[in-house]
Scaffold this motif. Structure first.
Motif, PDB file in Angstrom:
ATOM      1  N   PRO A  11       3.078  -3.704  12.889  1.00  0.00           N
ATOM      2  CA  PRO A  11       2.293  -4.669  13.815  1.00  0.00           C
ATOM      3  C   PRO A  11       2.464  -6.246  13.886  1.00  0.00           C
ATOM      4  O   PRO A  11       2.247  -6.907  14.688  1.00  0.00           O
ATOM      5  N   ARG A  12       3.601  -6.596  12.897  1.00  0.00           N
ATOM      6  CA  ARG A  12       4.135  -7.828  13.161  1.00  0.00           C
ATOM      7  C   ARG A  12       5.489  -7.872  12.351  1.00  0.00           C
ATOM      8  O   ARG A  12       5.923  -7.146  11.792  1.00  0.00           O
ATOM      9  N   PRO A  13       6.289  -8.611  12.751  1.00  0.00           N
ATOM     10  CA  PRO A  13       7.728  -8.912  12.074  1.00  0.00           C
ATOM     11  C   PRO A  13       7.658  -8.830  10.723  1.00  0.00           C
ATOM     12  O   PRO A  13       7.020  -9.627  10.262  1.00  0.00           O
ATOM     13  N   ALA A  14       8.437  -8.002  10.048  1.00  0.00           N
ATOM     14  CA  ALA A  14       8.420  -7.842   8.500  1.00  0.00           C
ATOM     15  C   ALA A  14       9.616  -7.122   8.212  1.00  0.00           C
ATOM     16  O   ALA A  14      10.400  -6.045   8.953  1.00  0.00           O
ATOM     17  N   LEU A  15      10.167  -7.462   6.716  1.00  0.00           N
ATOM     18  CA  LEU A  15      11.026  -6.472   6.223  1.00  0.00           C
ATOM     19  C   LEU A  15      10.135  -5.515   5.345  1.00  0.00           C
ATOM     20  O   LEU A  15       9.331  -6.075   4.552  1.00  0.00           O
ATOM     21  N   ILE A  16      10.401  -4.247   5.504  1.00  0.00           N
ATOM     22  CA  ILE A  16       9.572  -3.184   4.814  1.00  0.00           C
ATOM     23  C   ILE A  16      10.316  -2.358   3.831  1.00  0.00           C
ATOM     24  O   ILE A  16      11.481  -2.256   4.140  1.00  0.00           O
ATOM     25  N   LEU A  17       9.992  -1.625   3.043  1.00  0.00           N
ATOM     26  CA  LEU A  17      10.557  -0.721   2.151  1.00  0.00           C
ATOM     27  C   LEU A  17       9.878   0.650   2.312  1.00  0.00           C
ATOM     28  O   LEU A  17       8.592   0.587   2.379  1.00  0.00           O
ATOM     29  N   THR A  18      10.653   1.452   2.803  1.00  0.00           N
ATOM     30  CA  THR A  18       9.969   2.806   3.612  1.00  0.00           C
ATOM     31  C   THR A  18      10.700   4.068   2.932  1.00  0.00           C
ATOM     32  O   THR A  18      11.943   3.813   2.740  1.00  0.00           O
ATOM     33  N   ASP A  19      10.197   5.256   3.187  1.00  0.00           N
ATOM     34  CA  ASP A  19      10.653   6.331   2.623  1.00  0.00           C
ATOM     35  C   ASP A  19      11.586   6.932   3.892  1.00  0.00           C
ATOM     36  O   ASP A  19      11.457   6.734   5.039  1.00  0.00           O
ATOM     37  N   CYS A  55       9.167  16.783   4.747  1.00  0.00           N
ATOM     38  CA  CYS A  55      10.295  16.514   3.800  1.00  0.00           C
ATOM     39  C   CYS A  55       9.950  14.940   3.209  1.00  0.00           C
ATOM     40  O   CYS A  55      10.544  14.502   2.406  1.00  0.00           O
ATOM     41  N   TRP A  56       9.466  14.399   4.282  1.00  0.00           N
ATOM     42  CA  TRP A  56       9.047  12.940   4.040  1.00  0.00           C
ATOM     43  C   TRP A  56       7.780  12.113   4.586  1.00  0.00           C
ATOM     44  O   TRP A  56       7.285  12.950   5.673  1.00  0.00           O
ATOM     45  N   ASP A  57       7.504  11.172   4.433  1.00  0.00           N
ATOM     46  CA  ASP A  57       5.958  10.788   4.957  1.00  0.00           C
ATOM     47  C   ASP A  57       6.551   9.303   5.800  1.00  0.00           C
ATOM     48  O   ASP A  57       6.556   8.538   5.067  1.00  0.00           O
ATOM     49  N   GLU A  58       6.400   9.328   6.721  1.00  0.00           N
ATOM     50  CA  GLU A  58       7.173   8.134   7.630  1.00  0.00           C
ATOM     51  C   GLU A  58       5.577   6.967   7.501  1.00  0.00           C
ATOM     52  O   GLU A  58       6.186   6.009   8.133  1.00  0.00           O
ATOM     53  N   THR A  59       4.503   7.130   7.275  1.00  0.00           N
ATOM     54  CA  THR A  59       3.715   6.283   7.080  1.00  0.00           C
ATOM     55  C   THR A  59       3.476   5.490   5.660  1.00  0.00           C
ATOM     56  O   THR A  59       3.038   4.599   5.481  1.00  0.00           O
ATOM     57  N   ARG A  60       4.488   5.925   4.676  1.00  0.00           N
ATOM     58  CA  ARG A  60       4.795   5.374   3.410  1.00  0.00           C
ATOM     59  C   ARG A  60       5.590   4.218   3.558  1.00  0.00           C
ATOM     60  O   ARG A  60       6.677   4.392   3.880  1.00  0.00           O
ATOM     61  N   ARG A  61       4.832   3.081   3.357  1.00  0.00           N
ATOM     62  CA  ARG A  61       5.935   1.810   3.713  1.00  0.00           C
ATOM     63  C   ARG A  61       4.970   0.466   3.025  1.00  0.00           C
ATOM     64  O   ARG A  61       3.915   0.790   2.533  1.00  0.00           O
ATOM     65  N   LEU A  62       5.677  -0.463   2.522  1.00  0.00           N
ATOM     66  CA  LEU A  62       5.456  -1.443   1.596  1.00  0.00           C
ATOM     67  C   LEU A  62       6.051  -2.631   2.313  1.00  0.00           C
ATOM     68  O   LEU A  62       7.393  -2.816   2.514  1.00  0.00           O
TER      69      LEU A  62
END
Length: 81
Positions: A11-19, A55-62
């Motif tokens: 929803p805004r620019p960011a660096l995220i850690l994702t699965d 095999c993965w959860d695309e909503t899992r992000r930090l």
């Protein structure tokens, strides 16, 4: 779980850690899901839906680092932290 760092704009620019999808998954072959084309009431192409694999959860992000919005004229002079 296979983690990677990505840049996102929503929803805004960011660096995220994702699965990420499992590369050896027999269902999606490491793609993370399948595309499904669908048609309208006349049978004409109306779009494509994405069905994610189990095999993965695309909503899992930090969020690691929020970034300032990009300016249309070039780089921002606002620091990211």
């Amino acid at each position: 779980m296979r983690l990677r760092i990505r840049r996102t704009a929503w929803p805004r620019p960011a660096l995220i850690l994702t699965d990420t999808p499992q590369p050896s998954c027999p269902l999606c072959l490491g793609e993370g899901g399948h595309n499904h084309d669908y048609g309208d009431h006349n049978g004409e192409y109306a779009g494509t839906d994405w069905e994610p694999c189990t095999c993965w959860d695309e909503t899992r992000r930090l969020v690691l680092l929020p970034l300032p919005p990009r300016r249309s004229g070039g780089y921002s002079d606002e620091p990211p932290f």
